[in-house]
Design an enzyme around this catalytic site. Structure first.
Site, PDB file in Angstrom:
ATOM      1  N   PHE A  62       0.914  -1.177   0.111  1.00  0.00           N
ATOM      2  CA  PHE A  62       0.038   0.020   0.082  1.00  0.00           C
ATOM      3  C   PHE A  62       0.896   1.263   0.063  1.00  0.00           C
ATOM      4  O   PHE A  62       1.988   1.012   0.387  1.00  0.00           O
ATOM      5  CB  PHE A  62      -0.714  -0.009   1.295  1.00  0.00           C
ATOM      6  CG  PHE A  62      -2.391   0.302   1.151  1.00  0.00           C
ATOM      7  CD1 PHE A  62      -3.117  -0.677   0.239  1.00  0.00           C
ATOM      8  CD2 PHE A  62      -3.127   1.223   1.622  1.00  0.00           C
ATOM      9  CE1 PHE A  62      -4.464  -0.597   0.183  1.00  0.00           C
ATOM     10  CE2 PHE A  62      -4.588   1.238   1.439  1.00  0.00           C
ATOM     11  CZ  PHE A  62      -5.073   0.318   0.614  1.00  0.00           C
ATOM     12  N   GLU A 114      -7.279   3.776  -5.532  1.00  0.00           N
ATOM     13  CA  GLU A 114      -5.909   4.069  -6.295  1.00  0.00           C
ATOM     14  C   GLU A 114      -5.655   3.021  -7.216  1.00  0.00           C
ATOM     15  O   GLU A 114      -4.936   2.994  -8.055  1.00  0.00           O
ATOM     16  CB  GLU A 114      -4.903   3.975  -5.073  1.00  0.00           C
ATOM     17  CG  GLU A 114      -4.531   5.340  -4.953  1.00  0.00           C
ATOM     18  CD  GLU A 114      -4.291   5.898  -3.574  1.00  0.00           C
ATOM     19  OE1 GLU A 114      -4.609   7.008  -3.078  1.00  0.00           O
ATOM     20  OE2 GLU A 114      -3.902   5.002  -2.780  1.00  0.00           O
ATOM     21  N   ASP A 133     -20.590  15.308  14.676  1.00  0.00           N
ATOM     22  CA  ASP A 133     -20.980  15.646  15.673  1.00  0.00           C
ATOM     23  C   ASP A 133     -20.286  15.555  16.960  1.00  0.00           C
ATOM     24  O   ASP A 133     -20.499  16.341  17.868  1.00  0.00           O
ATOM     25  CB  ASP A 133     -22.311  14.697  15.969  1.00  0.00           C
ATOM     26  CG  ASP A 133     -23.347  14.966  14.674  1.00  0.00           C
ATOM     27  OD1 ASP A 133     -23.395  15.886  14.215  1.00  0.00           O
ATOM     28  OD2 ASP A 133     -24.124  14.034  14.746  1.00  0.00           O
TER      29      ASP A 133
HETATM   30  C1  LIG Z   1     -14.597   5.880   1.122  1.00  0.00           C
HETATM   31  C2  LIG Z   1     -13.633   5.742   2.273  1.00  0.00           C
HETATM   32  C3  LIG Z   1     -12.834   4.670   2.016  1.00  0.00           C
HETATM   33  C4  LIG Z   1     -12.012   4.459   3.236  1.00  0.00           C
HETATM   34  N1  LIG Z   1     -10.881   3.344   3.215  1.00  0.00           N
HETATM   35  C5  LIG Z   1     -10.033   3.106   4.226  1.00  0.00           C
HETATM   36  C6  LIG Z   1      -9.180   2.043   4.055  1.00  0.00           C
HETATM   37  O1  LIG Z   1      -9.052   1.176   3.054  1.00  0.00           O
HETATM   38  N2  LIG Z   1      -8.332   1.893   5.065  1.00  0.00           N
HETATM   39  C7  LIG Z   1      -8.419   2.384   6.325  1.00  0.00           C
HETATM   40  O2  LIG Z   1      -7.807   2.087   7.245  1.00  0.00           O
HETATM   41  N3  LIG Z   1      -9.323   3.654   6.390  1.00  0.00           N
HETATM   42  C8  LIG Z   1     -10.253   3.614   5.380  1.00  0.00           C
HETATM   43  N4  LIG Z   1     -10.868   4.880   5.522  1.00  0.00           N
HETATM   44  C9  LIG Z   1     -11.125   5.690   6.578  1.00  0.00           C
HETATM   45  C10 LIG Z   1     -12.058   4.822   7.511  1.00  0.00           C
HETATM   46  O3  LIG Z   1     -12.811   4.110   7.176  1.00  0.00           O
HETATM   47  C11 LIG Z   1     -12.855   5.691   8.743  1.00  0.00           C
HETATM   48  O4  LIG Z   1     -11.884   6.819   9.142  1.00  0.00           O
HETATM   49  C12 LIG Z   1     -13.427   5.056   9.788  1.00  0.00           C
HETATM   50  O5  LIG Z   1     -14.043   3.961   9.362  1.00  0.00           O
HETATM   51  C13 LIG Z   1     -13.939   5.941  10.800  1.00  0.00           C
HETATM   52  O6  LIG Z   1     -14.888   5.045  11.741  1.00  0.00           O
HETATM   53  P1  LIG Z   1     -15.709   5.440  13.052  1.00  0.00           P
HETATM   54  O7  LIG Z   1     -15.844   4.401  13.763  1.00  0.00           O
HETATM   55  O8  LIG Z   1     -14.538   6.564  13.809  1.00  0.00           O
HETATM   56  O9  LIG Z   1     -16.583   6.144  12.391  1.00  0.00           O
HETATM   57  P2  LIG Z   1     -18.016   5.860  11.772  1.00  0.00           P
HETATM   58  O10 LIG Z   1     -17.631   4.367  11.106  1.00  0.00           O
HETATM   59  O11 LIG Z   1     -18.267   6.899  10.763  1.00  0.00           O
HETATM   60  O12 LIG Z   1     -19.058   5.562  12.664  1.00  0.00           O
HETATM   61  C14 LIG Z   1     -19.657   6.969  13.385  1.00  0.00           C
HETATM   62  C15 LIG Z   1     -20.533   6.355  14.145  1.00  0.00           C
HETATM   63  O13 LIG Z   1     -20.900   7.323  15.175  1.00  0.00           O
HETATM   64  C16 LIG Z   1     -22.303   7.733  14.935  1.00  0.00           C
HETATM   65  N5  LIG Z   1     -22.985   8.998  15.280  1.00  0.00           N
HETATM   66  C17 LIG Z   1     -22.404   9.923  14.535  1.00  0.00           C
HETATM   67  N6  LIG Z   1     -22.822  11.242  15.364  1.00  0.00           N
HETATM   68  C18 LIG Z   1     -23.731  10.664  15.992  1.00  0.00           C
HETATM   69  C19 LIG Z   1     -24.516  11.375  17.106  1.00  0.00           C
HETATM   70  N7  LIG Z   1     -24.620  12.711  17.106  1.00  0.00           N
HETATM   71  N8  LIG Z   1     -25.197  10.720  18.010  1.00  0.00           N
HETATM   72  C20 LIG Z   1     -24.982   9.120  18.058  1.00  0.00           C
HETATM   73  N9  LIG Z   1     -24.322   8.852  17.125  1.00  0.00           N
HETATM   74  C21 LIG Z   1     -23.773   9.353  16.344  1.00  0.00           C
HETATM   75  C22 LIG Z   1     -22.735   6.976  13.635  1.00  0.00           C
HETATM   76  O14 LIG Z   1     -24.136   6.528  13.661  1.00  0.00           O
HETATM   77  C23 LIG Z   1     -21.859   5.846  13.326  1.00  0.00           C
HETATM   78  O15 LIG Z   1     -22.611   4.791  13.875  1.00  0.00           O
HETATM   79  C24 LIG Z   1     -11.948   5.087   4.311  1.00  0.00           C
HETATM   80  C25 LIG Z   1     -12.842   6.120   4.510  1.00  0.00           C
HETATM   81  C26 LIG Z   1     -13.880   6.296   3.396  1.00  0.00           C
HETATM   82  C27 LIG Z   1     -14.699   7.363   3.436  1.00  0.00           C
END
Ligand SMILES: Cc1cc2nc3c(=O)[nH]c(=O)nc-3n(C[C@H](O)[C@H](O)[C@H](O)COP(=O)(O)OP(=O)(O)OC[C@H]3O[C@@H](n4cnc5c(N)ncnc54)[C@H](O)[C@@H]3O)c2cc1C
Ligand code: HEM
Ligand code: SF4
Ligand code: F3S
Ligand code: FES
Lengths: 120, 130, 610, 289
Positions: free
Chosen positions: C113, C248, C214
């Site tokens: 990667f 990519e 948020d």
């Molecule tokens: C298209 C894309 C591809 C990616 N590819 C990769 C990859 O290949 N490898 C890698 O390592 N990373 C990758 N990333 C980055 C990674 O996926 C994200 O940074 C990560 O998934 C974020 O996870 P999280 O648990 O922090 O948030 P999220 O999965 O976004 O979860 C947020 C949670 O919080 C909840 N929430 C939000 N606000 C509130 C509120 N006010 N009240 C109650 N609940 C709330 C939502 O309901 C949700 O359940 C990618 C990101 C994107 C967008």
């Protein structure tokens, strides 16, 4: 576990039997239709003819099996259709009893008819 | 939980326009199955006349066979039976996991074949009735 | 009022992992999330999860790559912890049944990667995030952890000490989207924010509609500083109409970028004469935008990514999902036409300031995942490093919140009175904050009884929502949001210039003023998304402002942050994090030095070239 | 004709100071002005192609919406526009109370399965250009409507969670860093089944699921398939899973209508998986005889 093996139970046995009887019925139903509409025409059927056919043991046995499998297949099919509609509890119990009784009636009456025709 | 509105029957009726092959096959199979089991009961009932003697049996049968309506119904029965058989075979294959990708084509094939067989059999069925 | 030991806000990768960890420590955990967990944006990740698993690889190398990738804005304790814990976490996922892609011998496959010195990215087809999210949720179901789904958390319940470092968090206030009920959730041991990204601050993003920052805004208004907010990663190849990511992989397989004149601009205009299309994300993104700005963009908006020359066979074999994406989301057949692409917001490196255990400066308040900033990614996140972050720091936050014994943290948190401060000379913050105590901040809570704190916070929330719903006329939040997004994309994008950044801050001030008259047209209590989006827009204003403040303050080019007037990295001046404190409505920007001394090695800033 | 005169004339006629760069900038400026003018015009009246949306509306609390009705929205069409884009436009521009679930916009979150022109589809995955207008958008059939396009999903979740939807091996390696092996064929076997995004489209399309509330439904059975077929799990769990699968309202209820397979946005061969489990159940039970 025992319940699984009754024809009204859910599960694999009923399902499998439905398929096996279907496979059997394909042949017999086709034969039956062909025999009584094309070989002998339906409008020519007379008691004597029926009797003659029934006295052949092979034919007699086939017809009894036909009756049993068709009854199971048909009644089980109807029961399934009802369960698929979501019947439950008392309704389901009623369906089991009514369909069971109907199946029994059909088989008993069918055998009596067959016996008469065969002249037993 | 919030109160919610159930669209009830409105949604189920009228949806048939949107049915796909597999759904139609199911509807037809169900329908033909019910007709067949219904017929089986009637059939045994009619044949039961044999228990009152050969005469009654012959009279009932020829009486019924003399009716044009019965002849037509028999054609219907044939159609129903043939479709149920053909689609039944299709379903057996589906159960065996064979040809699932062409399940829609095999359904159309059952329909066409049923049509052909029924049309071809009409002369035999109605001969002498009209 | 609902009551649990640990409340996890958010059901994405970080939240689920935190909940499982806390549950394993014996805590009674509940997840409160505005989307059902499987709807979280973790499911969108495609590429993979980095961890040093194989012989010949080591956590030190992974840490080194991460630090280098961060352009030396990562904190060594965070980077080391991350690289050390990642292998165990990934294997843990495997033990939970995640369907990883496999080698012939049945072991988990790893692929190379960008920015990694060893092929250490584990993956599950082209839908790694989806599988990771579902595997974690399955484990949550297995453990019977309670999930309040479609509950929107809008406040944390915090005591009202003057100094944020002294405050305690006793729970959250949430609102049941389906019924409109507003309730307090008391957390006996801790609240963990895991609310994910903030891409909606921009109008073109790979992030979900629900990624509205948020958690960041909630913690910020409760007194926790936001760290390195200016560090936003832009992805060079996203579809123009929706922002859907084109991986990519296309360029890796030999896809070519063209401008409207049909020129292969990466070479012809000298953006990357060696690597061409395969140059790093920020380089390609800037090249594309330069083309568009100089009038060589298609429809003055995007450029073309062409893979037709690869041949149908190779495309369907290796890039089949790309064909689907282009077809479904852009209406373009990648076998027949070139695909339109443009840069889009992708990832926020910054967020809620926390230490290695996920603790913020407020006692009992934790954060993990994309919303948090342990200072792992610093100035630039490496692909495949976010998902393991969710696991490593999610688990640590969960454990710590549930009371596990853990060593003293090495990273400091919380506002510091003696820190170096910056006056940006542009008005920021809540209009009229001086007169009225700001909303959303620490609620006045004379009571010290935790339940009373939660109840009082819930009460203010009820009033706030009541006011929003009662207003009969005013500004529609969608207009405020659209203007904000437009200004952010125009001014705080890949290219950053002082004047534009100031313009953005003025626009944000303007938006804040208008937001004071916002009203909710939909008066229903049932599933009122109008209300929800209105509240989210408020959060976007806060995070957008902090992003811009950081961008204005950081007068250098580091990682993803590029300043027109300052074209080089300035290690003697800017080896420090930018922090923004809400300060009851009058935001303040200050700095904290980067920690480069790690367990095994002290990282020496080197030129970042690949 | 002399070769010396050629195009120089025409060249000098152009202001010599204009570099191609400047020319383009000027053109860009002109285009921008044109666009802005267009936008201004569009603000008053939508020009160009439009799409007509007919959207189901219902809200138990709001006067005039208690009785379900259809609202029409006319939305400007753009190339690449999806049904979800059109709904968002209608909501943001015309009626902010228009309610529907959506999040990822890329067919991974499974929030926005609707009944569009008579078929279950993901709003974000459906190109307007592929549909005949007017585009009719309704909530998923066979599920209770909460409001507008939002349906009650609890029943669907309950079914999903009733099949022990989690990996549960008899034992895992003692060493924290030792993985369980899975051969490639076995991963391929379960691969398609793991793609489900819980959108509920399949369940909504199945007539049996509509009639029989206890029926597990295609998605849950597919989930069961995903674990039943995974060789890393042990014999005991396999047996337990079989019992769930072959219970009365399990696989036997499926009448091979294929509509689930037809609508699944992730192209999971649901009917095939269900059928395979039926055969598997029969096989396992025959062994007892
Ligand atoms: C298209 C894309 C591809 C990616 N590819 C990769 C990859 O290949 N490898 C890698 O390592 N990373 C990758 N990333 C980055 C990674 O996926 C994200 O940074 C990560 O998934 C974020 O996870 P999280 O648990 O922090 O948030 P999220 O999965 O976004 O979860 C947020 C949670 O919080 C909840 N929430 C939000 N606000 C509130 C509120 N006010 N009240 C109650 N609940 C709330 C939502 O309901 C949700 O359940 C990618 C990101 C994107 C967008
Ligand atoms: C006398 C002959 C027959 C009768 C009375 C009969 C009757 C029925 C009935 C009532 C059903 C249930 C339909 C429903 O679901 O509502 C059924 C189902 C079925 N029939 Fe027949 N049938 C007959 C012959 C056949 C034949 C010849 C076949 C050939 C293969 C066949 C194959 C099937 C199959 C496969 C089903 C199963 C549907 C399911 O459970 O998924 N049947 N039949
Ligand atoms: S199986 Fe397909 S249609 Fe059913 S819920 Fe999963 S993704 Fe949706
Ligand atoms: S639609 Fe229903 S009947 Fe079976 S094939 Fe699919 S579950
Ligand atoms: S918005 Fe996520 S699946 Fe359509």
């Amino acid at each position: 576990m025992a319940q699984r093996y009754s024809s009204f139970s859910s599960g694999s046995t009923a399902w499998l039997l439905q398929r096996i009887t279907a496979a059997f019925l394909v042949v017999v139903l086709a034969f039956h239709f062909f025999n009584l509409h094309f070989v002998t025409h339906a409008y020519e059927i007379e008691f004597a003819g029926s009797q003659a056919r029934m006295q052949n043991v092979g034919y007699f046995v086939t017809m009894i099996l036909f009756l049993l499998t068709a009854t199971f297949h048909g009644v089980n099919g109807v029961y399934n259709a009802l369960v698929n509609q979501g019947i439950d509890g008392v309704q389901k119990r009623i369906a089991q009893v009514v369909l069971g009784a109907a199946a029994l009636l059909l088989v008993v009456q069918g055998i009596r008819v067959a016996n008469t025709l065969a002249g037993f | 939980m919030s109160q919610s509105y159930d669209r009830g029957l409105i949604e189920d009726f009228g949806r048939w326009r949107e049915f796909t092959a597999g759904m139609w096959a199911w509807v037809f199979h169900k329908f033909t199955g019910w007709v067949l089991i219904g017929y089986l009961f009637t059939h045994i009932a009619v044949l039961s006349t044999s228990m009152q003697g050969a005469e009654t049996y012959n009279q009932t049968l020829s009486g019924l066979e003399g009716l044009a309506l019965v002849r037509l119904l028999e054609v219907g029965l044939l159609a129903v039976a043939v479709f149920h058989i053909l689609n039944g075979i299709r379903l057996l294959f589906v159960d065996l996991g064979v040809g699932l990708e062409s399940q829609d084509k095999s359904f159309y094939a059952s329909l066409v074949l049923t049509g052909v067989i029924v049309v071809a059999s009409v002369p035999t069925f109605v001969s002498g009735a009209f | 009022m609902y009551e649990h030991d640990v409340i996890v806000v958010g059901g994405g990768g970080a939240g689920l992992r935190a909940a499982i960890a806390a549950h394993e420590e014996g805590a009674d955990v509940a997840i409160v999330t505005k989307l059902h967990p499987v709807r979280s944006h973790t499911g969108a990740a495609e590429g993979g999860i980095n961890a040093a698993l194989q012989d010949g690889d080591s956590w030190e190398d992974h840490a080194y790559d991460t630090m280098k990738g961060s352009d030396y804005l990562g904190d060594a304790p965070a980077v080391d912890t991350f690289a050390q814990d990642a292998p165990e976490e990934v294997i843990q996922l495997e033990h939970w049944g995640m369907p990883f892609s496999r080698e012939e011998d049945g072991t988990v496959s790893q692929r190379p990667f960008g920015g990694l010195s060893f092929p250490r990215t584990t993956y599950a087809g082209a839908e790694t995030g989806h599988h990771m999210l579902h595997t974690l949720y399955e484990q949550v179901v297995k453990r019977g952890i309670e999930v309040y789904d479609e509950w929107y958390v809008s406040q944390v319940a915090v005591t009202d000490e003057d100094d944020p470092n002294e405050r305690d968090c006793h729970g959250v206030v949430a609102w049941d989207v389906q019924s409109g009920e507003i309730a307090g959730f008391r957390a006996r041991d801790g609240v963990i924010l895991a609310t994910g990204g903030l891409g909606q601050a921009f109008d073109h993003t790979t992030n979900a509609v629900a990624n509205t920052g948020d958690g960041v805004a909630i913690a910020y208004r409760a007194g926790v500083p936001m760290e390195d907010m200016e560090m936003i990663q832009f992805h060079p190849t996203t579809l123009p109409s929706t922002g859907v990511l084109i991986s990519e992989g296309v360029r890796g397989e030999g896809g070519i970028l063209y401008n409207s004149e049909g020129e292969r601009f990466m070479f012809e205009y000298g953006y990357a004469t060696n690597d061409g299309e395969l140059a790093s994300r920020d380089v390609v993104a800037r090249a594309e935008l330069t083309e568009v700005q100089e009038g060589r963009g298609v429809e003055d908006e995007y450029v073309y990514l062409d893979m037709r020359h690869l041949g149908e066979e190779r495309i369907t074999d290796r890039l089949e999902n790309i064909l689907h994406l282009a077809r479904d989301f852009e209406g373009v057949d990648g076998l027949e036409e070139p695909m339109p692409v443009k840069p889009g917001q992708h990832y926020a490196m910054g967020g809620i300031e926390v230490n290695e255990h996920g603790e913020t400066c407020i006692d009992g308040l934790y954060a993990a995942g994309e919303c948090a900033c342990v200072s792992l990614h610093g100035g630039n996140r490496l692909g495949g490093n976010a998902l393991p972050e969710l696991l490593v720091f999610g688990a640590r936050a969960g454990r710590h919140a549930a009371g596990a014994d853990m060593p003293e943290p090495k990273i400091e948190t919380g506002p510091e009175p003696d820190a170096e401060r910056e006056d940006l000379g542009v008005p920021v913050g809540e209009p009229g904050a001086k007169e009225a105590a700001a909303d959303g901040g620490a609620v006045e809570n004379p009571a010290s009884d935790p339940k009373a704190v939660v109840e009082a916070t819930a009460e203010t929330e009820r009033e706030r929502i009541e006011t929003l719903l009662e207003r009969e006329d005013g500004v529609n939040h969608a207009d405020v949001r659209a203007d904000l997004q437009e200004s952010m994309t125009e001014n705080v994008n890949v290219f950053r210039e002082e004047e534009n950044l100031k313009q953005a801050l003025r626009d944000i001030q303007d938006a804040r003023e208008r937001y004071q008259d916002v009203y909710v047209a939909d008066k229903s209590r049932t599933f009122n998304t109008d209300l929800q989006h209105t509240i989210e827009t408020r959060n976007l204003l806060d995070v957008a402002e902090a992003i811009t403040m950081g961008a204005l303050a950081r007068e250098e080019f580091r990682g993803a942050h590029w300043r027109k007037e300052h074209q080089e990295r300035k290690d003697d001046e800017y080896l420090k994090h930018t922090l923004v404190s809400w300060n009851d409505g009058e935001p303040e920007l200050w700095y904290r030095p980067v920690i480069l001394e790690g367990d095994e090695q002290t990282y020496e800033p080197k030129v970042r070239s690949y | 004709m002399s070769t010396q005169t050629p195009d120089t004339d025409s060249e000098t006629e152009q202001p010599s100071s204009t570099s191609p760069q400047e020319r383009r900038m000027a053109e860009k400026q002109a285009r921008k002005e044109q666009r802005e003018a267009d936008e201004a015009a569009a603000a008053n009246e939508i020009q160009g192609e439009t799409v007509e949306l007919k959207v189901f509306r219902y809200d138990p609390e709001i006067e005039g919406k208690e009785e379900p009705r259809f609202d029409s929205f006319t939305v400007p069409f753009e190339k690449g526009m999806t049904v979800l884009d059109a709904l968002i436009y209608a909501r943001d521009e015309y009626d902010s109370s228009l309610t529907f679930r959506h999040s990822c916009r890329q067919a991974v979150c499974g929030s926005d399965a609707f009944f569009v022109n008579g078929r279950q589809r993901l709003g974000c995955q459906t190109q307007i250009a592929d549909l005949d207008g007017p585009v009719r958008v309704e909530p998923l059939p066979h599920q209770e409507v909460v409001k507008d396009l939002v349906v009650e999903m609890d029943h669907f979740y309950d079914q999903m969670e009733s099949v022990d939807p989690f990996f549960d091996p008899d034992e895992t390696p003692d060493d924290e860093l030792e993985e369980q092996r899975q051969d490639r064929e076995n991963r391929e076997k379960v691969k398609l089944s793991t793609r489900c995004i819980w959108c509920g489209a399949c369940m909504s399309s199945c007539n049996i699921a509509a009639g029989d509330n206890k029926y597990l439904g295609p998605a849950a059975i597919n989930k069961a398939y995903r674990f039943y077929m995974d060789e890393r799990e042990g014999e005991n769990k396999r047996q337990e899973r079989l019992e769930i699968i072959e219970a009365e309202h399990g696989v036997w209820r499926c009448q091979t209508q294929f509509s689930c397979t037809n609508v699944c946005p992730k192209d999971i061969p649901l009917t095939e998986h269900i059928q395979e489990l039926k055969r598997e159940a029969v096989k396992q039970n025959l062994k007892f005889w």
